[in-house]
Motif scaffolding. Structure first.
Motif, PDB file in Angstrom:
ATOM      1  N   ILE A  78      42.490  43.710  46.394  1.00 30.43           N
ATOM      2  CA  ILE A  78      42.518  45.080  46.900  1.00 30.43           C
ATOM      3  C   ILE A  78      42.394  46.079  45.751  1.00 30.43           C
ATOM      4  O   ILE A  78      41.671  47.075  45.856  1.00 30.43           O
ATOM      5  CB  ILE A  78      43.803  45.316  47.722  1.00 30.43           C
ATOM      6  N   GLU A  79      43.077  45.812  44.650  1.00 30.05           N
ATOM      7  CA  GLU A  79      42.980  46.714  43.499  1.00 30.05           C
ATOM      8  C   GLU A  79      41.561  46.709  42.912  1.00 30.05           C
ATOM      9  O   GLU A  79      41.066  47.747  42.479  1.00 30.05           O
ATOM     10  CB  GLU A  79      44.005  46.336  42.427  1.00 30.05           C
ATOM     11  N   LYS A  85      35.400  51.149  44.346  1.00 28.52           N
ATOM     12  CA  LYS A  85      35.264  52.327  45.200  1.00 28.52           C
ATOM     13  C   LYS A  85      35.368  53.619  44.382  1.00 28.52           C
ATOM     14  O   LYS A  85      34.574  54.544  44.560  1.00 28.52           O
ATOM     15  CB  LYS A  85      36.349  52.272  46.279  1.00 28.52           C
ATOM     16  N   MET A  86      36.328  53.661  43.467  1.00 31.17           N
ATOM     17  CA  MET A  86      36.481  54.842  42.613  1.00 31.17           C
ATOM     18  C   MET A  86      35.274  55.010  41.690  1.00 31.17           C
ATOM     19  O   MET A  86      34.855  56.134  41.411  1.00 31.17           O
ATOM     20  CB  MET A  86      37.771  54.756  41.788  1.00 31.17           C
ATOM     21  N   TYR A  87      34.707  53.906  41.238  1.00 30.57           N
ATOM     22  CA  TYR A  87      33.520  53.989  40.390  1.00 30.57           C
ATOM     23  C   TYR A  87      32.347  54.581  41.171  1.00 30.57           C
ATOM     24  O   TYR A  87      31.585  55.390  40.651  1.00 30.57           O
ATOM     25  CB  TYR A  87      33.153  52.617  39.834  1.00 30.57           C
ATOM     26  N   VAL A  92      33.127  56.731  37.245  1.00 28.95           N
ATOM     27  CA  VAL A  92      34.003  56.523  36.095  1.00 28.95           C
ATOM     28  C   VAL A  92      34.944  55.373  36.431  1.00 28.95           C
ATOM     29  O   VAL A  92      35.454  55.288  37.545  1.00 28.95           O
ATOM     30  CB  VAL A  92      34.836  57.798  35.790  1.00 28.95           C
ATOM     31  N   VAL A  93      35.176  54.502  35.454  1.00 28.70           N
ATOM     32  CA  VAL A  93      36.154  53.431  35.633  1.00 28.70           C
ATOM     33  C   VAL A  93      37.507  53.971  35.188  1.00 28.70           C
ATOM     34  O   VAL A  93      37.653  54.457  34.063  1.00 28.70           O
ATOM     35  CB  VAL A  93      35.777  52.175  34.815  1.00 28.70           C
ATOM     36  N   VAL A  95      41.032  53.661  33.804  1.00 29.25           N
ATOM     37  CA  VAL A  95      41.718  52.708  32.946  1.00 29.25           C
ATOM     38  C   VAL A  95      43.038  52.272  33.558  1.00 29.25           C
ATOM     39  O   VAL A  95      43.422  51.104  33.464  1.00 29.25           O
ATOM     40  CB  VAL A  95      41.941  53.303  31.536  1.00 29.25           C
ATOM     41  N   GLU A  96      43.747  53.185  34.220  1.00 30.73           N
ATOM     42  CA  GLU A  96      45.040  52.818  34.789  1.00 30.73           C
ATOM     43  C   GLU A  96      44.898  51.752  35.867  1.00 30.73           C
ATOM     44  O   GLU A  96      45.758  50.875  36.000  1.00 30.73           O
ATOM     45  CB  GLU A  96      45.809  54.034  35.311  1.00 30.73           C
ATOM     46  N   ILE A  97      43.796  51.784  36.614  1.00 34.10           N
ATOM     47  CA  ILE A  97      43.576  50.771  37.649  1.00 34.10           C
ATOM     48  C   ILE A  97      43.261  49.429  36.999  1.00 34.10           C
ATOM     49  O   ILE A  97      43.751  48.384  37.435  1.00 34.10           O
ATOM     50  CB  ILE A  97      42.458  51.205  38.618  1.00 34.10           C
ATOM     51  N   VAL A  98      42.465  49.440  35.944  1.00 34.64           N
ATOM     52  CA  VAL A  98      42.146  48.206  35.231  1.00 34.64           C
ATOM     53  C   VAL A  98      43.415  47.593  34.637  1.00 34.64           C
ATOM     54  O   VAL A  98      43.643  46.380  34.738  1.00 34.64           O
ATOM     55  CB  VAL A  98      41.093  48.462  34.134  1.00 34.64           C
ATOM     56  N   LEU A  99      44.274  48.434  34.050  1.00 33.88           N
ATOM     57  CA  LEU A  99      45.544  47.933  33.508  1.00 33.88           C
ATOM     58  C   LEU A  99      46.442  47.385  34.613  1.00 33.88           C
ATOM     59  O   LEU A  99      47.112  46.371  34.436  1.00 33.88           O
ATOM     60  CB  LEU A  99      46.275  49.037  32.744  1.00 33.88           C
ATOM     61  N   LEU A 100      46.451  48.041  35.757  1.00 36.80           N
ATOM     62  CA  LEU A 100      47.266  47.575  36.874  1.00 36.80           C
ATOM     63  C   LEU A 100      46.776  46.219  37.381  1.00 36.80           C
ATOM     64  O   LEU A 100      47.578  45.322  37.647  1.00 36.80           O
ATOM     65  CB  LEU A 100      47.252  48.608  37.999  1.00 36.80           C
ATOM     66  N   VAL A 101      45.465  46.058  37.493  1.00 33.30           N
ATOM     67  CA  VAL A 101      44.909  44.770  37.922  1.00 33.30           C
ATOM     68  C   VAL A 101      45.266  43.674  36.910  1.00 33.30           C
ATOM     69  O   VAL A 101      45.642  42.564  37.278  1.00 33.30           O
ATOM     70  CB  VAL A 101      43.375  44.871  38.118  1.00 33.30           C
ATOM     71  N   ALA A 102      45.169  44.005  35.623  1.00 31.34           N
ATOM     72  CA  ALA A 102      45.534  43.034  34.584  1.00 31.34           C
ATOM     73  C   ALA A 102      47.012  42.669  34.667  1.00 31.34           C
ATOM     74  O   ALA A 102      47.385  41.499  34.552  1.00 31.34           O
ATOM     75  CB  ALA A 102      45.202  43.588  33.201  1.00 31.34           C
TER      76      ALA A 102
END
Length: 151
Positions: A78-79, A85-87, A92-93, A95-102
C-alpha cells in the motif's frame, strides 16, 4: 531549445508516464491479491486456532508471527502504491514515504528473524539500521511540519 528536442522529450515523458501507470496497476493487482490471500489465511488461522487453542502443541506466538508478517507485507504494498500515486500527481518522489517503506520492510524482516541464532553484531547492525531510518523519517517529518516564518 530546438523544436525537435521538445518533441523527443514529450515522447519520452509520455512513454515514461505509460510505464508508471502500468506499474501502478500491476502493483495494485499484487496488493489486492496479497490482501485477499492474507485475509483468507488470517481467518482460516483464527478458526484453526480456536479449534486447537486448548492443546499443548498450540503455539500462539507462531500464529501471531505469521499474521504480523502478512499484515506488514500488505502495508508495504500500500505504501508503494502511495509512492507511485504521489509521483504521478506531483512528479516528485517523497523521501519520507521511501523511508517509511524501508522502515516497514526492515521491521517485517525483523519479525521473521530468529534472534536466538544471530550473531550479536548482526543484531546491532539491524537495530542501528532501524534507528537511522526512524531518525531520518522523524527529521524529515519535523522539517515538513515546521511553520514558515512570515517576515
Amino acid at each position: 531549445m530546438k523544436k525537435i528536442d521538445k518533441k523527443v522529450l514529450s515522447i519520452v515523458e509520455f512513454i515514461e508516464k505509460g510505464i508508471i501507470i502500468v506499474l501502478l496497476f500491476s502493483l495494485l493487482l499484487v496488493v489486492l491479491y496479497t490482501a485477499i490471500v492474507f485475509l483468507f489465511l488470517l481467518f482460516g488461522g483464527i478458526m484453526e486456532g480456536i479449534e486447537s487453542s486448548f492443546s499443548r502443541e498450540n503455539n500462539i506466538l507462531q500464529h501471531l508471527h505469521s499474521v504480523f508478517g502478512g499484515f506488514l507485507s500488505v502495508l508495504i504494498g500500500i505504501e508503494l502504491l502511495h509512492t507511485i500515486k504521489m509521483y504521478l500527481k506531483e512528479d516528485v518522489v517523497h523521501v519520507e514515504i521511501v523511508l517509511l517503506v524501508a522502515l516497514i520492510g526492515v521491521s517485517r524482516h525483523v519479525i521473521d528473524l530468529d534472534v536466538t541464532h544471530l550473531e550479536p553484531l548482526t543484531i546491532f547492525g539491524i537495530s542501528s539500521l532501524i534507528i537511522v531510518l526512524a531518525g531520518g523519517y522523524y527529521l524529515i517529518k519535523k522539517v515538513i511540519r515546521k511553520p514558515k516564518n512570515k517576515a
